[in-house]
Design a protein around this motif. Sequence first.
Motif, PDB file in Angstrom:
ATOM      1  N   LEU A   6       0.857  -1.184   0.000  1.00 29.87           N
ATOM      2  CA  LEU A   6       0.000   0.000   0.000  1.00 29.87           C
ATOM      3  C   LEU A   6       0.891   1.231   0.000  1.00 29.87           C
ATOM      4  O   LEU A   6       1.814   1.345   0.800  1.00 29.87           O
ATOM      5  CB  LEU A   6      -0.928   0.089   1.217  1.00 29.87           C
ATOM      6  CG  LEU A   6      -1.789   1.373   1.041  1.00 29.87           C
ATOM      7  CD1 LEU A   6      -3.243   1.109   1.151  1.00 29.87           C
ATOM      8  CD2 LEU A   6      -1.324   2.525   1.885  1.00 29.87           C
ATOM      9  N   THR A   7       0.594   2.136  -0.929  1.00 29.15           N
ATOM     10  CA  THR A   7       1.217   3.452  -0.883  1.00 29.15           C
ATOM     11  C   THR A   7       0.299   4.418  -1.623  1.00 29.15           C
ATOM     12  O   THR A   7      -0.761   4.015  -2.098  1.00 29.15           O
ATOM     13  CB  THR A   7       2.642   3.436  -1.463  1.00 29.15           C
ATOM     14  OG1 THR A   7       3.260   4.703  -1.237  1.00 29.15           O
ATOM     15  CG2 THR A   7       2.657   3.140  -2.951  1.00 29.15           C
ATOM     16  N   ASP A   9      -0.667   8.951  -2.544  1.00 24.78           N
ATOM     17  CA  ASP A   9      -0.339  10.377  -2.591  1.00 24.78           C
ATOM     18  C   ASP A   9      -1.500  11.221  -2.076  1.00 24.78           C
ATOM     19  O   ASP A   9      -2.652  10.847  -2.192  1.00 24.78           O
ATOM     20  CB  ASP A   9      -0.072  10.783  -4.049  1.00 24.78           C
ATOM     21  CG  ASP A   9       0.761   9.753  -4.773  1.00 24.78           C
ATOM     22  OD1 ASP A   9       1.969   9.732  -4.563  1.00 24.78           O
ATOM     23  OD2 ASP A   9       0.176   8.924  -5.527  1.00 24.78           O
ATOM     24  N   ARG A  10      -1.122  12.396  -1.588  1.00 26.76           N
ATOM     25  CA  ARG A  10      -2.134  13.405  -1.249  1.00 26.76           C
ATOM     26  C   ARG A  10      -2.545  14.140  -2.510  1.00 26.76           C
ATOM     27  O   ARG A  10      -1.672  14.650  -3.212  1.00 26.76           O
ATOM     28  CB  ARG A  10      -1.513  14.479  -0.374  1.00 26.76           C
ATOM     29  CG  ARG A  10      -1.316  14.111   1.020  1.00 26.76           C
ATOM     30  CD  ARG A  10      -0.762  15.345   1.726  1.00 26.76           C
ATOM     31  NE  ARG A  10       0.006  14.891   2.862  1.00 26.76           N
ATOM     32  CZ  ARG A  10       0.717  15.691   3.633  1.00 26.76           C
ATOM     33  NH1 ARG A  10       0.803  16.972   3.366  1.00 26.76           N
ATOM     34  NH2 ARG A  10       1.366  15.210   4.637  1.00 26.76           N
ATOM     35  N   ILE A  39      -3.481   4.474  -2.737  1.00 29.18           N
ATOM     36  CA  ILE A  39      -4.489   5.331  -2.119  1.00 29.18           C
ATOM     37  C   ILE A  39      -4.375   6.766  -2.635  1.00 29.18           C
ATOM     38  O   ILE A  39      -3.276   7.318  -2.714  1.00 29.18           O
ATOM     39  CB  ILE A  39      -4.349   5.289  -0.572  1.00 29.18           C
ATOM     40  CG1 ILE A  39      -5.502   6.038   0.105  1.00 29.18           C
ATOM     41  CG2 ILE A  39      -3.012   5.852  -0.087  1.00 29.18           C
ATOM     42  CD1 ILE A  39      -5.593   5.750   1.617  1.00 29.18           C
ATOM     43  N   ALA A  41      -5.106   9.953  -1.212  1.00 31.95           N
ATOM     44  CA  ALA A  41      -5.357  10.276   0.196  1.00 31.95           C
ATOM     45  C   ALA A  41      -6.015  11.653   0.341  1.00 31.95           C
ATOM     46  O   ALA A  41      -5.420  12.618   0.806  1.00 31.95           O
ATOM     47  CB  ALA A  41      -4.060  10.186   0.987  1.00 31.95           C
ATOM     48  N   GLN A  44      -6.336  13.034   3.914  1.00 29.96           N
ATOM     49  CA  GLN A  44      -5.067  13.630   4.356  1.00 29.96           C
ATOM     50  C   GLN A  44      -4.836  14.999   3.701  1.00 29.96           C
ATOM     51  O   GLN A  44      -4.339  15.916   4.343  1.00 29.96           O
ATOM     52  CB  GLN A  44      -3.892  12.689   4.062  1.00 29.96           C
ATOM     53  CG  GLN A  44      -2.637  13.123   4.774  1.00 29.96           C
ATOM     54  CD  GLN A  44      -1.493  12.136   4.638  1.00 29.96           C
ATOM     55  OE1 GLN A  44      -0.482  12.431   4.030  1.00 29.96           O
ATOM     56  NE2 GLN A  44      -1.634  10.944   5.205  1.00 29.96           N
ATOM     57  N   TYR A 130      -2.591  13.195  11.524  1.00 25.96           N
ATOM     58  CA  TYR A 130      -2.672  12.472  10.250  1.00 25.96           C
ATOM     59  C   TYR A 130      -1.801  11.212  10.189  1.00 25.96           C
ATOM     60  O   TYR A 130      -2.156  10.264   9.484  1.00 25.96           O
ATOM     61  CB  TYR A 130      -2.517  13.418   9.037  1.00 25.96           C
ATOM     62  CG  TYR A 130      -1.121  13.634   8.519  1.00 25.96           C
ATOM     63  CD1 TYR A 130      -0.415  12.617   7.871  1.00 25.96           C
ATOM     64  CD2 TYR A 130      -0.506  14.874   8.602  1.00 25.96           C
ATOM     65  CE1 TYR A 130       0.867  12.817   7.385  1.00 25.96           C
ATOM     66  CE2 TYR A 130       0.771  15.088   8.113  1.00 25.96           C
ATOM     67  CZ  TYR A 130       1.458  14.047   7.518  1.00 25.96           C
ATOM     68  OH  TYR A 130       2.713  14.252   7.035  1.00 25.96           O
ATOM     69  N   GLN A 134      -2.815   7.736   8.605  1.00 32.31           N
ATOM     70  CA  GLN A 134      -1.961   7.046   7.626  1.00 32.31           C
ATOM     71  C   GLN A 134      -1.688   5.595   8.062  1.00 32.31           C
ATOM     72  O   GLN A 134      -1.572   4.705   7.226  1.00 32.31           O
ATOM     73  CB  GLN A 134      -0.652   7.824   7.419  1.00 32.31           C
ATOM     74  CG  GLN A 134       0.189   7.254   6.285  1.00 32.31           C
ATOM     75  CD  GLN A 134       1.157   8.262   5.688  1.00 32.31           C
ATOM     76  OE1 GLN A 134       0.909   9.467   5.685  1.00 32.31           O
ATOM     77  NE2 GLN A 134       2.263   7.788   5.166  1.00 32.31           N
ATOM     78  N   ILE A 138      -2.567   2.221   5.767  1.00 31.99           N
ATOM     79  CA  ILE A 138      -1.633   1.134   5.448  1.00 31.99           C
ATOM     80  C   ILE A 138      -2.168  -0.217   5.929  1.00 31.99           C
ATOM     81  O   ILE A 138      -2.021  -1.230   5.261  1.00 31.99           O
ATOM     82  CB  ILE A 138      -0.251   1.426   6.082  1.00 31.99           C
ATOM     83  CG1 ILE A 138       0.359   2.674   5.424  1.00 31.99           C
ATOM     84  CG2 ILE A 138       0.681   0.220   5.957  1.00 31.99           C
ATOM     85  CD1 ILE A 138       1.565   3.244   6.171  1.00 31.99           C
ATOM     86  N   VAL A 146       5.502  -0.793   2.055  1.00 30.80           N
ATOM     87  CA  VAL A 146       5.077   0.567   1.739  1.00 30.80           C
ATOM     88  C   VAL A 146       6.227   1.292   1.016  1.00 30.80           C
ATOM     89  O   VAL A 146       7.157   1.766   1.658  1.00 30.80           O
ATOM     90  CB  VAL A 146       4.711   1.347   3.028  1.00 30.80           C
ATOM     91  CG1 VAL A 146       3.994   2.645   2.677  1.00 30.80           C
ATOM     92  CG2 VAL A 146       3.843   0.507   3.954  1.00 30.80           C
ATOM     93  N   GLN A 152       8.738   9.928   4.544  1.00 27.84           N
ATOM     94  CA  GLN A 152       7.598   9.184   5.108  1.00 27.84           C
ATOM     95  C   GLN A 152       8.006   8.163   6.164  1.00 27.84           C
ATOM     96  O   GLN A 152       7.149   7.541   6.805  1.00 27.84           O
ATOM     97  CB  GLN A 152       6.840   8.459   3.983  1.00 27.84           C
ATOM     98  CG  GLN A 152       6.228   9.395   2.948  1.00 27.84           C
ATOM     99  CD  GLN A 152       5.170  10.287   3.563  1.00 27.84           C
ATOM    100  OE1 GLN A 152       4.196   9.808   4.133  1.00 27.84           O
ATOM    101  NE2 GLN A 152       5.378  11.593   3.489  1.00 27.84           N
TER     102      GLN A 152
HETATM  103  N1  TRP Z   1       1.783  11.110   3.382  1.00 31.03           N
HETATM  104  C1  TRP Z   1       1.952  10.751   1.987  1.00 31.03           C
HETATM  105  C2  TRP Z   1       2.521  11.985   1.245  1.00 31.03           C
HETATM  106  O1  TRP Z   1       2.483  13.077   1.775  1.00 31.03           O
HETATM  107  C3  TRP Z   1       0.682  10.307   1.323  1.00 31.03           C
HETATM  108  C4  TRP Z   1       0.074   9.084   1.961  1.00 31.03           C
HETATM  109  C5  TRP Z   1      -1.162   9.012   2.557  1.00 31.03           C
HETATM  110  C6  TRP Z   1       0.638   7.784   2.055  1.00 31.03           C
HETATM  111  N2  TRP Z   1      -1.404   7.767   3.014  1.00 31.03           N
HETATM  112  C7  TRP Z   1      -0.329   6.980   2.731  1.00 31.03           C
HETATM  113  C8  TRP Z   1       1.853   7.235   1.665  1.00 31.03           C
HETATM  114  C9  TRP Z   1      -0.069   5.637   3.039  1.00 31.03           C
HETATM  115  C10 TRP Z   1       2.107   5.883   1.956  1.00 31.03           C
HETATM  116  C11 TRP Z   1       1.151   5.098   2.634  1.00 31.03           C
HETATM  117  O2  TRP Z   1       2.959  11.844   0.126  1.00 31.03           O
END
Ligand code: TRP
Length: 335
Positions: A6-7, A9-10, A39, A41, A44, A130, A134, A138, A146, A152
């Motif tokens: 799982l990975t 972007d916002r 995802i 996100a 987020q 957040y 997050q 995951i 991840v 991160q």
């Molecule tokens: N925080 C990550 C970013 O700013 C985006 C993100 C949200 C993410 N949920 C996640 C990354 C889960 C990895 C896994 O780019």
Amino acid sequence: MKKRILTGDRPTGPLHLGHYVGSVANRVKLQDEYDTFIIVADVQALTTNFDKPDRLRADVLNVALDNLACGLDPAKATLFIQSLVPQIAELTIIYSNFVTVQQLSHNPTIKAEAAQYNFGESMTYGFLGYPVSQAADITFCRAHLVPVGADQLPHIEQTRKIVRKFNATYAPVLIEPDAKVSDVPRLVGLDGNTKMSKSLGNAVYLSDSAEEVKRKVSSALTDPARIHPTDKGHPDVCVVYAYHRVFNPEGYSDIEQRCKAGTIGCVPCKKLLVEVLERFLGPIRARRAELETRPDTVWDILATGTKRAREEGEATMALVREAMKINYLPAGDLA
Ligand code: TRP
């Protein structure tokens, strides 16, 4: 059974080269080997943009388009929207009991972002928390790996702590995920800032036109001590060289020699970089432009992925409710 990734972007704008080298390249490369969940996100993104909801729809689409244009294959990977998976919100609330305010306020990425956004005393509970959400992103699909940029890592560490505490307190039903940092954990910005970032305004976007890429590269920071093209340069302090290192694996060492010897000037060196970037970005831009003509296809991909994510989320919630002894009523009683 395949292990899971799982990975994501916002959706705060289109993705840039930093996203690509930090995470997108790895997720595309690994999608055959892993059952991959990506995802978008949006919850987020709301932690910094909750008062600007008008851009979200466009940015969710942008991020989906960028992923697909880079080669993420919806037949292999599950691309989904965070806010439409309610189990992520449920887990966030449950996990909040396993995290201290102290841990969150010492998280180096939270601290760096808070400084960047100038939050001061006005930091919200949602932003501070957040990383908890997050952790739910995951773990809701029980991911093992991840792929992320180096910034991160504190969030993955926080996730692992939550998982260990949950499993030790109730029953070992959650998976403790590993981070996979790419070979290029962090890409410098055009201005020499250590991080390429939309909010710092120093990014080359995957969707930039050839003209924009050219303009941005010509504005990029080079060795400030170099006045004349024949001056001996210091590639280690040059942004253009940093990009050659990443995107020009065959050419960079030659450029390094010539820069140090003063036999290539910054103008031709930038021109070479533009050509290298264009070879890489051209096909991505073309695929993106084609997909942009049929946004319905992209929303369908997101809908299909989100459905699958919700099913996985419900399966995890059943395990979580049982482990926590809050499975009072059989699911059928509530249908
Ligand atoms: N925080 C990550 C970013 O700013 C985006 C993100 C949200 C993410 N949920 C996640 C990354 C889960 C990895 C896994 O780019």
